[in-house]
Design an enzyme around this catalytic site. Structure first.
Site, PDB file in Angstrom:
ATOM      1  N   CYS A  37       0.729  -1.139  -0.120  1.00 42.85           N
ATOM      2  CA  CYS A  37       0.113  -0.093  -0.022  1.00 42.85           C
ATOM      3  C   CYS A  37       0.927   1.272   0.125  1.00 42.85           C
ATOM      4  O   CYS A  37       0.420   2.391  -0.245  1.00 42.85           O
ATOM      5  CB  CYS A  37      -1.093   0.174   1.224  1.00 42.85           C
ATOM      6  SG  CYS A  37      -1.942  -1.343   1.323  1.00 42.85           S
ATOM      7  N   ASP A  39       2.795   2.287   2.586  1.00 40.40           N
ATOM      8  CA  ASP A  39       2.960   3.062   3.902  1.00 40.40           C
ATOM      9  C   ASP A  39       3.199   1.869   4.685  1.00 40.40           C
ATOM     10  O   ASP A  39       2.249   1.104   5.024  1.00 40.40           O
ATOM     11  CB  ASP A  39       1.861   3.755   4.277  1.00 40.40           C
ATOM     12  CG  ASP A  39       1.366   4.906   3.391  1.00 40.40           C
ATOM     13  OD1 ASP A  39       2.165   5.988   3.335  1.00 40.40           O
ATOM     14  OD2 ASP A  39       0.348   4.619   2.842  1.00 40.40           O
ATOM     15  N   CYS A  63       5.314   8.084   1.935  1.00 40.82           N
ATOM     16  CA  CYS A  63       5.350   9.428   1.517  1.00 40.82           C
ATOM     17  C   CYS A  63       5.975  10.332   2.508  1.00 40.82           C
ATOM     18  O   CYS A  63       5.655  10.130   3.731  1.00 40.82           O
ATOM     19  CB  CYS A  63       4.260   9.918   0.767  1.00 40.82           C
ATOM     20  SG  CYS A  63       2.648  10.403   1.814  1.00 40.82           S
ATOM     21  N   CYS A 106      -2.554   9.096   5.915  1.00 39.02           N
ATOM     22  CA  CYS A 106      -1.433   9.111   6.601  1.00 39.02           C
ATOM     23  C   CYS A 106      -1.588   9.429   8.138  1.00 39.02           C
ATOM     24  O   CYS A 106      -1.012   8.890   9.005  1.00 39.02           O
ATOM     25  CB  CYS A 106      -0.392  10.295   5.877  1.00 39.02           C
ATOM     26  SG  CYS A 106      -0.020   9.973   4.267  1.00 39.02           S
TER      27      CYS A 106
END
Ligand SMILES: Cc1ncc(COP(=O)(O)O)c(C=O)c1O
Lengths: 142, 405
Positions: A37, A39, A63, A106
């Site tokens: 995915c 992350d 990211c 996130c």
């Protein structure tokens, strides 16, 4: 995409990067996300016996916003009681870092990481207490 | 010291060559006529400019000038080719063969036709290098197949498809062959005769020309290819594409093609050398880097690499003085990593870790050296921050981990 100053700051100067020894009983480790995915966050919390978060470290694959979210969280939780930390909502992270809608996941991941780390600590605490009760002789082994 | 920011994203677009700009400038002012004005010198002058450009473009790809239809860019050319053929040949059949790594201009044109019930589409897979198998094309052909659409070279990984072989099969089976050659034209030899191409999409801004201009080559003989226009109006471009011609853009596109034709051999050699230098520079500084795309059948200026354990967008952020692009999910609106990289069958994590370097005409060896050093340094920093790198170093097999997401 342009990044907020705060995201850039955490990305360029991440706080509390690193790892604690995994077998330290006062440390809870939360690993959330998945490589496919894009992350993965690892958050580790050193928690005192009375449930206060004394220290925090992270490592993140993801990211810039994911790195910034986890870096910020390590600052946010330090000194907090575990109940307070469990109550932290991702929206706090979104607000602090000025995350755009596509990056909200996130902050959710960072919230999950806190919960996972504390849950792990509780489990390990429980386990060691049980283990200690079941095997009292172990304490004398030195 | 090199000057920053460094532009190394020449598959996305290229700067306009000074010589191209110089050719264009008079057509903004003195020679501003409408190329369709047949009754005065202003129109003739503009038409002359367009005719010259038509020749320059045709020459570059081995076509005749009357086979060049000007468009607003390759997106339109792809749309016109695909939708125009399917509409025109609808009594003959409705089946299209294309491949999964095509540009969105091709894939979404096909999907639109599927949605409208006008076509059925076979999306061929690619091998681990991103190459389509000509035999798979052959096997996919049915008596309903009206179009094969396979790109010349891929815009992300640079892989060059076996176009001449596919062209031969298309000819043998009597199926029209469209080729999106946006990344290949002007970079490597493209010849519609040798390659057996019936329709060819090109774009100005990928070859140091202006944006917003492109062309579709439409074969006129052996066989004559017909298509239904998608834009109706004044009947320009032999009725295939109405609309007042973008004379300045067309003149620039033509000039860009002529320059590319003259300089191709030397430029391709130089870019290949720079690409190899970049690759070597990165590989000598880092372990666990993987090239995506074909080892040899690859565009000269293309290098696409995955930096294991580092997410692509975070890497781009760290090298903000270098303009490159990433196959990472985070750079797309869909949160999915590049469909091109995923089509190679490599693991998903590596798709998130991919960076595309596009070296072009104006890049230098100093820039390449700066980039390999800068990128390697940032990858090392991010790996120190990466839980995956830590786990891998501790001997954990990442594939065996149960991820909670
Ligand atoms: C392979 C390919 N096809 C089509 C296009 C679209 O070209 P244009 O920008 O001229 O519409 C591009 C550019 O992004 C491309 O790389």
């Amino acid at each position: 995409m342009s990044y907020s100053d705060k995201v850039l700051d955490h990305y360029n100067n991440p706080r509390n990067v690193g790892s604690f020894a995994k077998d330290d009983p006062s440390v809870g480790t939360g690993v959330v996300g998945a490589p496919e995915c894009g992350d993965v966050m690892k958050l580790q919390l050193r928690i005192s016996d009375d449930g206060v978060i004394e220290d925090a470290k992270f490592k993140t694959f993801g990211c810039g916003s994911a790195i910034a979210s986890s870096s910020y969280v390590t600052e946010l939780v330090k000194g907090k009681k575990i109940d307070e930390a469990m109550a932290i909502k991702n929206t706090v992270i979104v607000k602090e870092l000025n995350l755009p809608p596509v990056k909200i996941h996130c902050s959710v991941l960072a919230e999950d990481a806190i919960k996972a780390a504390i849950t792990d600590w509780k489990k390990r605490k429980g386990d060691t207490r049980e283990a200690a009760a079941a095997e009292p002789a172990k304490a004398h082994k030195g | 010291m090199v000057k920053t920011p460094i532009y190394m994203d020449n598959h996305a677009t290229t700067p306009c060559d000074r010589r191209v700009l110089d050719a264009m400038l008079p057509y903004f002012t003195d020679k501003f006529g409408n190329a369709a004005s047949r009754n005065h010198s202003f129109g003739w002058e503009a038409e002359e400019g367009v005719d010259k450009a038509r020749n320059q473009i045709a020459n570059l790809v081995g076509a005749k000038s009357k086979e060049i239809v000007f468009t607003s860019g390759a997106t339109e050319s792809d749309n016109l080719a695909i939708k125009g053929i399917v509409e025109f040949y609808k009594d003959k059949g409705n089946h299209i063969i294309t491949c999964v790594t095509e540009h969105k201009a091709v894939l979404d044109s096909c999907r639109a036709l599927e949605r409208q019930g006008k076509a059925t589409v076979t999306y061929l897979p690619v091998d681990k290098y991103g190459m389509v198998d000509p035999d798979a094309v052959r096997r996919a052909i049915t008596d309903k197949t009206v179009l094969i659409s396979i790109m010349y070279a891929n815009n992300e990984i640079g892989t060059i498809h076996p176009i001449a072989e596919i062209g031969k099969i298309a000819k043998e089976k009597g199926v029209v062959f469209h080729c999106d050659a946006v990344q290949a034209v002007g970079k490597i030899p493209v010849d519609v005769e040798k390659d057996g191409i019936d329709l060819l999409a090109m774009s100005g801004h990928k070859i140091y020309g202006p944006k917003g201009v492109g062309a579709l080559y439409v074969r006129s003989k052996g066989p004559r290819v017909r298509l239904t226009p998608i834009i109706d109006g004044g009947g320009h471009e032999r009725g295939m594409r109405s609309g007042t011609l973008n004379v300045t853009g067309i003149v620039g596109f033509g000039a860009a093609c002529e320059i590319a034709g003259h300089e191709m051999a030397a430029e391709a050699a130089r870019l290949t050398e720079l690409r190899n230098r970049l690759q070597a520079g990165i590989f000598e500084r880092l372990d666990e880097v993987y090239v995506n795309g074909h080892p040899t059948e690859r565009l000269p200026g293309n290098l696409n690499v995955s930096f294991a354990y580092v997410e692509g967008e975070s890497l781009l952020m760290g090298i903000s003085d270098i303009a490159v692009s990433s196959g990472s999910a985070c750079t797309s609106a869909t949160l999915e990593p590049s469909y091109v990289i995923r089509a190679l069958g490599i693991n998903e994590e590596l798709a998130h870790s991919s960076i595309r370097f596009g070296i072009g005409r104006f890049n230098t060896a100093e820039e390449v050296d700066y980039v390999s050093e800068r990128v390697s340094k940032e990858v090392k920093r991010l790996r120190e921050m990466s839980p995956l790198y830590e786990m891998a170093k501790d001997g954990v097999d990442l594939k065996s981990v149960q991820w909670k997401s």
